[in-house]
Design a protein around this motif. Structure first.
Motif, PDB file in Angstrom:
ATOM      1  N   LEU A   4      13.795  18.505  -3.434  1.00  0.00           N
ATOM      2  CA  LEU A   4      12.403  18.392  -3.032  1.00  0.00           C
ATOM      3  C   LEU A   4      11.592  17.742  -4.148  1.00  0.00           C
ATOM      4  N   ARG A   5      10.798  16.758  -3.785  1.00  0.00           N
ATOM      5  CA  ARG A   5       9.914  16.120  -4.757  1.00  0.00           C
ATOM      6  C   ARG A   5       8.645  16.976  -4.915  1.00  0.00           C
ATOM      7  N   PRO A   6       8.110  17.091  -6.136  1.00  0.00           N
ATOM      8  CA  PRO A   6       6.917  17.927  -6.321  1.00  0.00           C
ATOM      9  C   PRO A   6       5.740  17.495  -5.448  1.00  0.00           C
ATOM     10  N   LEU A   7       5.454  16.192  -5.367  1.00  0.00           N
ATOM     11  CA  LEU A   7       4.314  15.715  -4.594  1.00  0.00           C
ATOM     12  C   LEU A   7       4.692  14.424  -3.882  1.00  0.00           C
ATOM     13  N   GLU A   8       4.554  14.422  -2.566  1.00  0.00           N
ATOM     14  CA  GLU A   8       4.832  13.224  -1.774  1.00  0.00           C
ATOM     15  C   GLU A   8       3.655  12.941  -0.855  1.00  0.00           C
ATOM     16  N   ALA A   9       3.306  11.666  -0.735  1.00  0.00           N
ATOM     17  CA  ALA A   9       2.251  11.231   0.168  1.00  0.00           C
ATOM     18  C   ALA A   9       2.827  10.171   1.100  1.00  0.00           C
ATOM     19  N   THR A  10       2.698  10.394   2.393  1.00  0.00           N
ATOM     20  CA  THR A  10       3.186   9.447   3.390  1.00  0.00           C
ATOM     21  C   THR A  10       2.028   8.589   3.871  1.00  0.00           C
ATOM     22  N   LEU A  11       2.115   7.286   3.605  1.00  0.00           N
ATOM     23  CA  LEU A  11       1.048   6.349   3.946  1.00  0.00           C
ATOM     24  C   LEU A  11       1.426   5.543   5.174  1.00  0.00           C
ATOM     25  N   ASP A  12       0.438   5.262   6.020  1.00  0.00           N
ATOM     26  CA  ASP A  12       0.630   4.479   7.235  1.00  0.00           C
ATOM     27  C   ASP A  12      -0.415   3.370   7.284  1.00  0.00           C
ATOM     28  N   ASP A  13      -0.023   2.207   7.841  1.00  0.00           N
ATOM     29  CA  ASP A  13      -0.968   1.102   8.077  1.00  0.00           C
ATOM     30  C   ASP A  13      -1.721   0.756   6.793  1.00  0.00           C
ATOM     31  N   VAL A  14      -0.981   0.265   5.803  1.00  0.00           N
ATOM     32  CA  VAL A  14      -1.524   0.029   4.463  1.00  0.00           C
ATOM     33  C   VAL A  14      -2.020  -1.406   4.348  1.00  0.00           C
ATOM     34  N   CYS A  15      -3.297  -1.564   4.065  1.00  0.00           N
ATOM     35  CA  CYS A  15      -3.925  -2.883   3.943  1.00  0.00           C
ATOM     36  C   CYS A  15      -4.309  -3.126   2.488  1.00  0.00           C
ATOM     37  N   PHE A  16      -3.783  -4.192   1.899  1.00  0.00           N
ATOM     38  CA  PHE A  16      -4.075  -4.582   0.519  1.00  0.00           C
ATOM     39  C   PHE A  16      -5.015  -5.791   0.530  1.00  0.00           C
ATOM     40  N   CYS A  17      -6.150  -5.680  -0.137  1.00  0.00           N
ATOM     41  CA  CYS A  17      -7.054  -6.823  -0.326  1.00  0.00           C
ATOM     42  C   CYS A  17      -7.189  -7.069  -1.824  1.00  0.00           C
ATOM     43  N   HIS A  18      -6.940  -8.304  -2.246  1.00  0.00           N
ATOM     44  CA  HIS A  18      -6.886  -8.632  -3.678  1.00  0.00           C
ATOM     45  C   HIS A  18      -7.911  -9.719  -3.999  1.00  0.00           C
ATOM     46  N   TRP A  19      -8.556  -9.565  -5.161  1.00  0.00           N
ATOM     47  CA  TRP A  19      -9.506 -10.566  -5.642  1.00  0.00           C
ATOM     48  C   TRP A  19      -9.121 -10.996  -7.062  1.00  0.00           C
ATOM     49  N   PRO A  20      -9.045 -12.306  -7.331  1.00  0.00           N
ATOM     50  CA  PRO A  20      -8.852 -12.757  -8.717  1.00  0.00           C
ATOM     51  C   PRO A  20     -10.162 -12.640  -9.489  1.00  0.00           C
ATOM     52  N   VAL A  21     -10.077 -12.188 -10.739  1.00  0.00           N
ATOM     53  CA  VAL A  21     -11.259 -12.079 -11.594  1.00  0.00           C
ATOM     54  C   VAL A  21     -10.897 -12.585 -12.987  1.00  0.00           C
ATOM     55  N   ALA A  22     -11.906 -12.947 -13.743  1.00  0.00           N
ATOM     56  CA  ALA A  22     -11.677 -13.375 -15.119  1.00  0.00           C
ATOM     57  C   ALA A  22     -11.098 -12.212 -15.928  1.00  0.00           C
ATOM     58  N   ARG A  23     -10.162 -12.517 -16.800  1.00  0.00           N
ATOM     59  CA  ARG A  23      -9.476 -11.474 -17.568  1.00  0.00           C
ATOM     60  C   ARG A  23     -10.449 -10.606 -18.352  1.00  0.00           C
ATOM     61  N   GLU A  24     -11.457 -11.228 -18.956  1.00  0.00           N
ATOM     62  CA  GLU A  24     -12.374 -10.453 -19.783  1.00  0.00           C
ATOM     63  C   GLU A  24     -13.195  -9.462 -18.950  1.00  0.00           C
ATOM     64  N   ARG A  25     -13.418  -9.748 -17.677  1.00  0.00           N
ATOM     65  CA  ARG A  25     -14.146  -8.805 -16.826  1.00  0.00           C
ATOM     66  C   ARG A  25     -13.302  -7.575 -16.540  1.00  0.00           C
ATOM     67  N   ALA A  26     -12.004  -7.754 -16.342  1.00  0.00           N
ATOM     68  CA  ALA A  26     -11.129  -6.599 -16.161  1.00  0.00           C
ATOM     69  C   ALA A  26     -10.970  -5.813 -17.459  1.00  0.00           C
TER      70      ALA A  26
END
Length: 224
Positions: A4-26
């Motif tokens: 048994l794993r201590p903590l498991e989360a089952t995710l459904d319908d996963v939507c990833f949205c990504h934005w490029p940003v300048a390195r110094e802002r991150a």
């Protein structure tokens, strides 16, 4: 016997949205002991919206289904390990919100993530009567494995998270899962979730991925 794993989360319908940003802002929004990682010349900030179907603690289900949206950027730890730093999180279920907030050491936001009941998939983030973020998408085709050394692999497949604990403690936790599989997706993104890095603007572009789901095994953070 299955371990048994201590903590498991089952995710459904996963939507990833990504934005490029300048390195110094991150760099300005992560602890100074983390190095911001870049791809295609940019740092990246991502919003991941998913339905948390269940959370299991040592095999016992401890939460009801919830909508969760996290915002993260991509970093390397003190020993060069690749991972993510979570910048913001939003959830519509108090118990799940508290658990995720404590795991990532990030204060939850007040906005509420939702899935709208329409024929087209629509994930939104609302603050009262104001819509902050919306992603409309349609997934097509069979899910396929992530191509190695691709931008999709860089943005989706991360197995560590870093956080700053009390008094600036350096923390790292692990995220175990089966390989991510992604659909082809046609998507339109409006706005952006609140985050320490400004993501919306006239010249902002976003990249979107979608997965039918995965089960994550999450280890609490330890000293980095």
């Amino acid at each position: 016997m299955v371990a048994l794993r201590p903590l498991e989360a089952t995710l459904d319908d996963v939507c990833f949205c990504h934005w490029p940003v300048a390195r110094e802002r991150a760099e300005a929004v992560v602890p100074d002991w983390l190095a911001v990682e870049t791809a295609d010349g940019d740092a990246w900030v991502s919003a991941i919206a998913a339905t948390v179907e269940r959370v299991d603690l040592f095999g016992v289900t401890v939460s009801r289904p919830a909508e969760l949206l996290t915002v993260r950027t991509y970093v390397r730890g003190p020993s060069g390990q690749r991972g993510v730093a979570v910048l913001a999180l939003f959830c519509d279920d108090p118990r799940t919100r508290t658990a995720v907030s404590e795991l990532f050491h990030v204060a939850p936001g007040d906005a509420v993530p939702r899935v709208l009941p329409t024929s087209e998939r629509r994930r939104v983030l609302d603050a009262g009567d104001r819509r902050l973020f919306e992603c409309r998408y349609e997934a097509t085709g069979e899910p396929v494995a992530l191509p190695p050394d691709s931008l999709a692999s860089f943005l989706v497949d991360r197995q560590r998270y870093f956080a700053a604990g009390p008094l600036g403690t350096r923390l790292v936790g692990s995220i175990g899962h089966d390989p991510w599989r992604l659909d082809r997706v046609d998507a339109a993104v409006t706005g952006a979730p609140p985050a320490p890095v400004e993501l919306s603007g006239e010249n902002t572009i976003s990249l979107t991925h979608h997965s039918p789901g995965v089960t994550l095994s999450l280890a609490p953070p330890a000293f980095a």
